[in-house]
Design a protein around this motif. Sequence first.
Motif, PDB file in Angstrom:
ATOM      1  N   ILE A  27       6.219   9.260   4.862  1.00  0.00           N
ATOM      2  CA  ILE A  27       6.368   8.156   3.728  1.00  0.00           C
ATOM      3  C   ILE A  27       5.795   9.014   2.536  1.00  0.00           C
ATOM      4  N   GLU A  28       4.615   9.605   2.771  1.00  0.00           N
ATOM      5  CA  GLU A  28       3.809  10.292   1.980  1.00  0.00           C
ATOM      6  C   GLU A  28       4.686  11.382   1.266  1.00  0.00           C
ATOM      7  N   SER A  66       1.277  -0.371   5.685  1.00  0.00           N
ATOM      8  CA  SER A  66       0.608   0.820   5.327  1.00  0.00           C
ATOM      9  C   SER A  66       0.249   0.964   3.756  1.00  0.00           C
ATOM     10  N   GLU A  67      -0.924   1.721   3.536  1.00  0.00           N
ATOM     11  CA  GLU A  67      -1.030   2.239   2.322  1.00  0.00           C
ATOM     12  C   GLU A  67      -0.016   3.221   1.741  1.00  0.00           C
ATOM     13  N   ALA A  68       0.359   3.921   2.539  1.00  0.00           N
ATOM     14  CA  ALA A  68       1.484   4.969   2.264  1.00  0.00           C
ATOM     15  C   ALA A  68       2.801   4.357   1.724  1.00  0.00           C
ATOM     16  N   LEU A  69       3.113   2.978   2.252  1.00  0.00           N
ATOM     17  CA  LEU A  69       4.452   2.387   1.786  1.00  0.00           C
ATOM     18  C   LEU A  69       3.893   1.722   0.537  1.00  0.00           C
ATOM     19  N   GLU A  74       5.035   1.376  -5.132  1.00  0.00           N
ATOM     20  CA  GLU A  74       4.513   1.787  -6.758  1.00  0.00           C
ATOM     21  C   GLU A  74       5.226   2.831  -7.417  1.00  0.00           C
ATOM     22  N   LYS A  75       5.509   3.860  -6.751  1.00  0.00           N
ATOM     23  CA  LYS A  75       6.174   4.997  -7.584  1.00  0.00           C
ATOM     24  C   LYS A  75       7.753   4.826  -7.680  1.00  0.00           C
TER      25      LYS A  75
END
Length: 135
Positions: A27-28, A66-69, A74-75
């Motif tokens: 994801i990152e 997750s924070e990654a998602l 956001e982007k």
Amino acid sequence: KDLLYLPKIASTIQLQVVASVTSEVQIEMLSKLGAGSIVALVVSNRELESFDFDNSGEQALSLLRSEALASFREKHGDVPVLVEGRVGIVEADGGDSVAYIQALKDAGAFGAIVGGGMAMVNEEDVAESIVNWSL
């Protein structure tokens, strides 16, 4: 490097990119792509290294939460996030697949990709699982 070129090549020949992920690292990596380069994201309950499924369904739930998602969203904005990998078969909280589907929706899943699981259960169970997405 190939990941950076894929959306450009796809756009050139008028194809859209749907990406499937099994980890936060993946994801990152997708978060590094430009906004609009991915039209949908598939969060998988499958281990791509072994092709086994996470029968608990925790992999998809963990990725959805997750924070990654969150950073990806956001982007990339409102890119639909789908879940695949025995979605209608995984049972949560006392053997209830409806509870698992609801947990996926609550965690931000837009829908599911239904495939091989349809061959593993009877028609009534498949229909019930699909209807449960409209909860």
